[in-house]
Scaffold this active site. Sequence first.
Site, PDB file in Angstrom:
ATOM      1  N   GLY A 152      32.957  -9.943 -36.945  1.00 49.40           N
ATOM      2  CA  GLY A 152      32.294  -9.159 -36.687  1.00 49.40           C
ATOM      3  C   GLY A 152      31.649 -10.194 -35.560  1.00 49.40           C
ATOM      4  O   GLY A 152      32.762 -11.030 -35.054  1.00 49.40           O
ATOM      5  N   THR A 231      31.733 -20.525 -42.716  1.00 47.25           N
ATOM      6  CA  THR A 231      30.100 -20.597 -41.795  1.00 47.25           C
ATOM      7  C   THR A 231      29.304 -19.427 -42.539  1.00 47.25           C
ATOM      8  O   THR A 231      28.631 -18.762 -41.758  1.00 47.25           O
ATOM      9  CB  THR A 231      30.558 -20.521 -40.430  1.00 47.25           C
ATOM     10  OG1 THR A 231      31.281 -19.478 -40.513  1.00 47.25           O
ATOM     11  CG2 THR A 231      31.391 -22.203 -40.144  1.00 47.25           C
ATOM     12  N   ARG A 233      28.448 -16.680 -46.050  1.00 51.60           N
ATOM     13  CA  ARG A 233      27.634 -17.555 -47.284  1.00 51.60           C
ATOM     14  C   ARG A 233      28.594 -18.581 -48.118  1.00 51.60           C
ATOM     15  O   ARG A 233      29.549 -17.849 -48.362  1.00 51.60           O
ATOM     16  CB  ARG A 233      27.177 -16.173 -47.555  1.00 51.60           C
ATOM     17  CG  ARG A 233      25.807 -15.549 -46.772  1.00 51.60           C
ATOM     18  CD  ARG A 233      24.690 -16.419 -46.910  1.00 51.60           C
ATOM     19  NE  ARG A 233      24.145 -15.898 -46.435  1.00 51.60           N
ATOM     20  CZ  ARG A 233      23.514 -15.955 -45.249  1.00 51.60           C
ATOM     21  NH1 ARG A 233      24.248 -17.150 -44.479  1.00 51.60           N
ATOM     22  NH2 ARG A 233      22.517 -15.332 -44.409  1.00 51.60           N
ATOM     23  N   GLU A 262      20.771 -24.070 -52.014  1.00 53.05           N
ATOM     24  CA  GLU A 262      21.417 -24.863 -50.679  1.00 53.05           C
ATOM     25  C   GLU A 262      19.667 -24.918 -50.911  1.00 53.05           C
ATOM     26  O   GLU A 262      18.733 -24.355 -51.627  1.00 53.05           O
ATOM     27  CB  GLU A 262      21.162 -24.210 -49.263  1.00 53.05           C
ATOM     28  CG  GLU A 262      22.794 -23.569 -49.193  1.00 53.05           C
ATOM     29  CD  GLU A 262      23.317 -23.092 -48.389  1.00 53.05           C
ATOM     30  OE1 GLU A 262      21.696 -23.155 -47.426  1.00 53.05           O
ATOM     31  OE2 GLU A 262      24.394 -22.804 -47.533  1.00 53.05           O
ATOM     32  N   HIS A 281      24.128 -26.371 -43.726  1.00 52.18           N
ATOM     33  CA  HIS A 281      23.848 -24.352 -43.359  1.00 52.18           C
ATOM     34  C   HIS A 281      23.677 -24.651 -41.801  1.00 52.18           C
ATOM     35  O   HIS A 281      22.124 -24.364 -41.646  1.00 52.18           O
ATOM     36  CB  HIS A 281      23.022 -23.725 -44.103  1.00 52.18           C
ATOM     37  CG  HIS A 281      23.099 -22.402 -43.947  1.00 52.18           C
ATOM     38  ND1 HIS A 281      22.854 -22.082 -45.024  1.00 52.18           N
ATOM     39  CD2 HIS A 281      23.339 -21.284 -43.096  1.00 52.18           C
ATOM     40  CE1 HIS A 281      22.587 -20.424 -45.011  1.00 52.18           C
ATOM     41  NE2 HIS A 281      22.313 -19.939 -43.591  1.00 52.18           N
ATOM     42  N   ALA A 283      25.145 -23.876 -38.582  1.00 52.28           N
ATOM     43  CA  ALA A 283      25.772 -23.135 -37.809  1.00 52.28           C
ATOM     44  C   ALA A 283      25.382 -22.271 -36.719  1.00 52.28           C
ATOM     45  O   ALA A 283      26.148 -22.581 -35.784  1.00 52.28           O
ATOM     46  CB  ALA A 283      27.404 -22.439 -38.802  1.00 52.28           C
TER      47      ALA A 283
END
Length: 325
Positions: A152, A231, A233, A262, A281, A283
């Site tokens: 992606g 980075t 899920r 989380e 989390h 990134a």
Amino acid sequence: MTRVLVTTDYLRPGDEVDRYLRGAGLDTVHRPPTGPRQPDELVEALGGITAALIGNEPMTADVLAKATDLRVVVRTGVGYDSVDVEAATRLGISVSNLPGINANAVAEYTFGLLLAAARRLVQTATGVAAGTWPRADGYELRGATLGLVGYGAAARAVVPLAAAFGMNVVCVTGVPPDQRLDPRVEFVDLPELLTRSDYVSLHTALTPRTRGLIGEAELRQMRSTAVLVNTARGGVVDEAALVAAVRDGVIAGAHLDVVAQEPLPADSPLRGVDGIVVYSHLAGQTAQARAAAGMEGAVELVAALEGKARHRVNPQPTADRSAHP
């Protein structure tokens, strides 16, 4: 006046996004979570709300069904696995994300984790803080092979950085062959990627197909000196299998920006494992990416309310929300 709920924690009353939404004739309600939010609390926050600009709120089928005025949900990020898209479609709710909005931020952060892993930066700084003076050798990235799982926007943004560092890049993806145009990337299947890579970096969405994609069998295909970077899920990785693999020396370690639950629970088996470093989390969270996501999310929300969503991830809703109790 149409009411909009804003839960993304970095958006504030009176900021540029708020002014934009109010300028479009919308009444904004800011309710950022201060911790894990229970479903009934989210339902209460969605009372009388027509559209929601959200972070990682758990928009389950039950929550969506009880939010009877809701017509539009916009995620201020790329991943939308916290939203039950099938239920939203059934209820006539438009769901959008912001593809590629934080690709540069994620790519740079990925290289931060690669460098931290290669040079043991976290362990060294922790040792110095504890009063020691660590002097273990690190490794250079130049000449190493980087395996990208997914192709992606973020993964594509990693490629020129890898090239600048002199790394070889292999990639596994479901992207059609006619879109695999970068000559710096060699496209392979997952087993080959795992066996060849010195670093495996995950950039794939969490779907039923990718949940647990990196499990015991996959970890055993990796090199004993390899490092896993995530980075994407947390659910893409079987965390129990990862802990066992690092402890047993199957792979050298892992740097994880995302985990299955989380914030990381106090009793998580990921804690206290030499070679596993967990971050919070971050990134996609830079000042630039946040500013872009906030405004792009607001623009998408207004467009979706007008039936002109540009980044909708579900079919054009045809159901009438008022028909659902």
